[in-house]
Motif scaffolding. Structure first.
Motif, PDB file in Angstrom:
ATOM      1  N   LEU A   8       0.831  -1.190   0.000  1.00 44.14           N
ATOM      2  CA  LEU A   8       0.000   0.000   0.000  1.00 44.14           C
ATOM      3  C   LEU A   8       0.874   1.250   0.000  1.00 44.14           C
ATOM      4  CD1 LEU A   8      -2.788  -1.037   2.492  1.00 44.14           C
ATOM      5  CD2 LEU A   8      -2.919  -0.898   0.002  1.00 44.14           C
ATOM      6  N   LYS A   9       0.440   2.227  -0.770  1.00 43.18           N
ATOM      7  CA  LYS A   9       1.181   3.476  -0.872  1.00 43.18           C
ATOM      8  C   LYS A   9       0.504   4.534  -0.017  1.00 43.18           C
ATOM      9  CE  LYS A   9       4.014   1.942  -4.011  1.00 43.18           C
ATOM     10  NZ  LYS A   9       4.799   2.473  -5.075  1.00 43.18           N
ATOM     11  N   HIS A  10       1.293   5.505   0.350  1.00 49.24           N
ATOM     12  CA  HIS A  10       0.828   6.585   1.207  1.00 49.24           C
ATOM     13  C   HIS A  10       1.203   7.909   0.551  1.00 49.24           C
ATOM     14  CE1 HIS A  10      -0.111   8.709   4.899  1.00 49.24           C
ATOM     15  NE2 HIS A  10       1.059   9.292   4.843  1.00 49.24           N
ATOM     16  N   ARG A  11       0.267   8.822   0.542  1.00 54.05           N
ATOM     17  CA  ARG A  11       0.490  10.140  -0.054  1.00 54.05           C
ATOM     18  C   ARG A  11       0.688  11.138   1.083  1.00 54.05           C
ATOM     19  NH1 ARG A  11      -2.013  12.380  -5.119  1.00 54.05           N
ATOM     20  NH2 ARG A  11      -2.079  14.616  -4.787  1.00 54.05           N
ATOM     21  N   PHE A  12       1.891  11.681   1.192  1.00 61.08           N
ATOM     22  CA  PHE A  12       2.227  12.648   2.244  1.00 61.08           C
ATOM     23  C   PHE A  12       2.466  13.997   1.584  1.00 61.08           C
ATOM     24  CE2 PHE A  12       5.422  14.893   4.808  1.00 61.08           C
ATOM     25  CZ  PHE A  12       4.778  14.927   6.037  1.00 61.08           C
ATOM     26  N   THR A  13       1.738  15.014   2.026  1.00 63.22           N
ATOM     27  CA  THR A  13       1.894  16.357   1.469  1.00 63.22           C
ATOM     28  C   THR A  13       2.199  17.330   2.593  1.00 63.22           C
ATOM     29  OG1 THR A  13       0.254  15.827  -0.218  1.00 63.22           O
ATOM     30  CG2 THR A  13       0.806  18.135   0.048  1.00 63.22           C
ATOM     31  N   VAL A  14       3.163  18.203   2.349  1.00 61.17           N
ATOM     32  CA  VAL A  14       3.532  19.207   3.350  1.00 61.17           C
ATOM     33  C   VAL A  14       3.986  20.469   2.608  1.00 61.17           C
ATOM     34  CG1 VAL A  14       5.914  18.344   3.542  1.00 61.17           C
ATOM     35  CG2 VAL A  14       4.896  19.578   5.462  1.00 61.17           C
ATOM     36  N   GLU A  15       3.719  21.622   3.217  1.00 53.88           N
ATOM     37  CA  GLU A  15       4.116  22.912   2.630  1.00 53.88           C
ATOM     38  C   GLU A  15       5.044  23.653   3.555  1.00 53.88           C
ATOM     39  OE1 GLU A  15       1.155  25.755   1.435  1.00 53.88           O
ATOM     40  OE2 GLU A  15       0.389  24.399  -0.109  1.00 53.88           O
ATOM     41  N   PHE A  16       6.031  24.309   2.949  1.00 55.13           N
ATOM     42  CA  PHE A  16       6.996  25.090   3.723  1.00 55.13           C
ATOM     43  C   PHE A  16       7.126  26.482   3.120  1.00 55.13           C
ATOM     44  CE2 PHE A  16       8.337  20.669   3.997  1.00 55.13           C
ATOM     45  CZ  PHE A  16       8.553  20.507   5.348  1.00 55.13           C
ATOM     46  N   PRO A  17       7.013  27.536   3.953  1.00 56.26           N
ATOM     47  CA  PRO A  17       7.338  28.867   3.444  1.00 56.26           C
ATOM     48  C   PRO A  17       8.862  28.966   3.306  1.00 56.26           C
ATOM     49  CG  PRO A  17       6.733  28.985   5.766  1.00 56.26           C
ATOM     50  CD  PRO A  17       6.593  27.554   5.349  1.00 56.26           C
ATOM     51  N   ILE A  18       9.302  29.520   2.201  1.00 57.19           N
ATOM     52  CA  ILE A  18      10.748  29.686   2.002  1.00 57.19           C
ATOM     53  C   ILE A  18      10.984  31.097   1.506  1.00 57.19           C
ATOM     54  CG2 ILE A  18      12.802  28.908   0.756  1.00 57.19           C
ATOM     55  CD1 ILE A  18      11.796  26.152   0.858  1.00 57.19           C
ATOM     56  N   ASN A  19      11.896  31.778   2.165  1.00 54.01           N
ATOM     57  CA  ASN A  19      12.156  33.175   1.868  1.00 54.01           C
ATOM     58  C   ASN A  19      13.183  33.287   0.733  1.00 54.01           C
ATOM     59  OD1 ASN A  19      12.057  35.913   2.057  1.00 54.01           O
ATOM     60  ND2 ASN A  19      13.366  36.042   3.873  1.00 54.01           N
ATOM     61  N   ALA A  20      12.790  32.826  -0.451  1.00 50.74           N
ATOM     62  CA  ALA A  20      13.646  32.923  -1.634  1.00 50.74           C
ATOM     63  C   ALA A  20      12.736  32.859  -2.856  1.00 50.74           C
ATOM     64  CB  ALA A  20      14.656  31.786  -1.660  1.00 50.74           C
ATOM     65  N   SER A  21      13.162  33.456  -3.939  1.00 50.79           N
ATOM     66  CA  SER A  21      12.323  33.482  -5.135  1.00 50.79           C
ATOM     67  C   SER A  21      12.320  32.114  -5.821  1.00 50.79           C
ATOM     68  CB  SER A  21      12.841  34.538  -6.113  1.00 50.79           C
ATOM     69  OG  SER A  21      14.011  34.062  -6.746  1.00 50.79           O
ATOM     70  N   PRO A  22      11.255  31.819  -6.568  1.00 49.92           N
ATOM     71  CA  PRO A  22      11.213  30.564  -7.324  1.00 49.92           C
ATOM     72  C   PRO A  22      12.423  30.408  -8.254  1.00 49.92           C
ATOM     73  CG  PRO A  22       9.027  31.526  -7.248  1.00 49.92           C
ATOM     74  CD  PRO A  22       9.977  32.537  -6.644  1.00 49.92           C
ATOM     75  N   LYS A  23      12.907  31.510  -8.819  1.00 55.10           N
ATOM     76  CA  LYS A  23      14.074  31.457  -9.720  1.00 55.10           C
ATOM     77  C   LYS A  23      15.316  30.932  -8.999  1.00 55.10           C
ATOM     78  CE  LYS A  23      13.536  34.753 -13.379  1.00 55.10           C
ATOM     79  NZ  LYS A  23      13.420  36.144 -13.623  1.00 55.10           N
ATOM     80  N   ILE A  24      15.458  31.303  -7.732  1.00 52.93           N
ATOM     81  CA  ILE A  24      16.602  30.836  -6.937  1.00 52.93           C
ATOM     82  C   ILE A  24      16.373  29.390  -6.489  1.00 52.93           C
ATOM     83  CG2 ILE A  24      17.790  31.123  -4.713  1.00 52.93           C
ATOM     84  CD1 ILE A  24      17.451  34.175  -5.152  1.00 52.93           C
ATOM     85  N   LEU A  25      15.153  29.061  -6.086  1.00 53.19           N
ATOM     86  CA  LEU A  25      14.847  27.732  -5.559  1.00 53.19           C
ATOM     87  C   LEU A  25      14.843  26.628  -6.619  1.00 53.19           C
ATOM     88  CD1 LEU A  25      11.960  28.559  -3.092  1.00 53.19           C
ATOM     89  CD2 LEU A  25      14.131  27.494  -2.505  1.00 53.19           C
ATOM     90  N   TYR A  26      14.305  26.926  -7.780  1.00 48.25           N
ATOM     91  CA  TYR A  26      14.073  25.891  -8.785  1.00 48.25           C
ATOM     92  C   TYR A  26      15.304  25.036  -9.118  1.00 48.25           C
ATOM     93  CZ  TYR A  26      12.312  23.551 -12.933  1.00 48.25           C
ATOM     94  OH  TYR A  26      11.944  22.592 -13.846  1.00 48.25           O
ATOM     95  N   PRO A  27      16.484  25.615  -9.320  1.00 43.98           N
ATOM     96  CA  PRO A  27      17.648  24.772  -9.632  1.00 43.98           C
ATOM     97  C   PRO A  27      17.989  23.761  -8.517  1.00 43.98           C
ATOM     98  CG  PRO A  27      18.115  27.061 -10.154  1.00 43.98           C
ATOM     99  CD  PRO A  27      16.811  27.040  -9.413  1.00 43.98           C
ATOM    100  N   TYR A  28      17.622  24.073  -7.283  1.00 43.17           N
ATOM    101  CA  TYR A  28      17.864  23.138  -6.174  1.00 43.17           C
ATOM    102  C   TYR A  28      16.873  21.966  -6.211  1.00 43.17           C
ATOM    103  CZ  TYR A  28      21.086  26.424  -4.046  1.00 43.17           C
ATOM    104  OH  TYR A  28      22.163  27.253  -3.807  1.00 43.17           O
ATOM    105  N   LEU A  29      15.790  22.117  -6.953  1.00 43.36           N
ATOM    106  CA  LEU A  29      14.760  21.082  -7.042  1.00 43.36           C
ATOM    107  C   LEU A  29      14.847  20.287  -8.344  1.00 43.36           C
ATOM    108  CD1 LEU A  29      11.718  23.279  -5.928  1.00 43.36           C
ATOM    109  CD2 LEU A  29      13.217  21.886  -4.468  1.00 43.36           C
ATOM    110  N   ALA A  30      15.423  20.895  -9.380  1.00 43.00           N
ATOM    111  CA  ALA A  30      15.327  20.307 -10.718  1.00 43.00           C
ATOM    112  C   ALA A  30      16.658  19.889 -11.326  1.00 43.00           C
ATOM    113  CB  ALA A  30      14.630  21.300 -11.651  1.00 43.00           C
ATOM    114  N   SER A  31      17.754  20.043 -10.599  1.00 40.39           N
ATOM    115  CA  SER A  31      19.053  19.623 -11.158  1.00 40.39           C
ATOM    116  C   SER A  31      19.756  18.673 -10.200  1.00 40.39           C
ATOM    117  CB  SER A  31      19.942  20.844 -11.416  1.00 40.39           C
ATOM    118  OG  SER A  31      20.391  21.402 -10.191  1.00 40.39           O
ATOM    119  N   ALA A  32      20.538  17.777 -10.762  1.00 37.51           N
ATOM    120  CA  ALA A  32      21.283  16.810  -9.945  1.00 37.51           C
ATOM    121  C   ALA A  32      22.209  17.541  -8.978  1.00 37.51           C
ATOM    122  CB  ALA A  32      22.069  15.852 -10.839  1.00 37.51           C
ATOM    123  N   SER A  33      22.902  18.564  -9.464  1.00 37.92           N
ATOM    124  CA  SER A  33      23.846  19.280  -8.596  1.00 37.92           C
ATOM    125  C   SER A  33      23.113  20.018  -7.479  1.00 37.92           C
ATOM    126  CB  SER A  33      24.710  20.249  -9.411  1.00 37.92           C
ATOM    127  OG  SER A  33      23.895  21.207 -10.050  1.00 37.92           O
ATOM    128  N   GLY A  34      21.955  20.597  -7.783  1.00 38.36           N
ATOM    129  CA  GLY A  34      21.171  21.292  -6.759  1.00 38.36           C
ATOM    130  C   GLY A  34      20.626  20.333  -5.710  1.00 38.36           C
TER     131      GLY A  34
END
Length: 137
Positions: A8-34
Motif C-alpha cells: 500500500l502506498k501513502h500520499r504525504f503532502t507538506v508545505e513550507f514557506p521559504i524566503n527565496a524566489s522561485p528562480k533561486i529555488l528551482y535549480p535546487y529542485l530540478a538539477s542533480a547538482s542542486g
C-alpha cells in the motif's frame, strides 16, 4: 493481483514557506547538482538522463516525469532494472507564490510505502532546513 500482494502506498503532502524566489529555488529542485546539496547523499545523471538518487550508498533511479520552469518538478522512481512500474513511488515539488503577501511556498508530495506521518514530517523538516540554509531563506 490480490491486494495482499501489493504494498500500500501513502500520499504525504507538506508545505513550507521559504524566503527565496522561485528562480533561486528551482535549480535546487530540478538539477542533480542542486538536489545533491540538500536532498540526499548524492544525485547523478546517467547517460539516459535518469536521475540516480543515492541514499546510504544505494542507488534509486528516477525520471523527471514533468517540470515547469520555476514552478514544479516530478520525479517518478523506477525499479532496480531502471524500468517503470505500475503505481510507482514519486516525488513532486511545487513552488507557489502568494500574490497577496509575495511569500513563496514549497509544497512537497511524497508518494511511497512510508506511512509514518511523524517520521516523514521530521525527515522533510530536516531536509527543508538544509535547503533554507543554502538559499538564505
Amino acid at each position: 493481483m490480490p491486494l495482499s500482494a501489493t504494498r500500500l502506498k501513502h500520499r504525504f503532502t507538506v508545505e513550507f514557506p521559504i524566503n527565496a524566489s522561485p528562480k533561486i529555488l528551482y535549480p535546487y529542485l530540478a538539477s542533480a547538482s542542486g538536489l545533491s546539496q540538500w536532498f540526499c547523499q548524492d544525485v547523478r545523471l546517467d547517460e539516459d538522463h535518469r536521475f540516480n538518487f543515492i541514499w546510504d550508498n544505494q542507488s534509486h533511479f528516477a525520471e523527471m516525469n514533468s517540470h515547469r520552469t520555476n514552478r514544479s518538478v516530478r520525479y517518478v522512481f523506477l525499479d532496480h532494472n531502471k524500468r517503470h512500474t505500475p503505481d510507482a513511488n514519486y516525488l513532486d515539488f511545487t513552488l507557489e507564490e502568494s500574490q497577496l503577501t509575495q511569500e513563496v511556498y514549497l509544497r512537497v508530495l511524497d508518494y511511497s510505502e512510508e506511512t509514518d506521518e511523524t517520521e516523514l514530517q521530521e525527515m522533510w523538516d530536516s531536509l527543508i532546513l538544509k535547503l533554507r540554509e543554502l538559499v538564505g531563506g
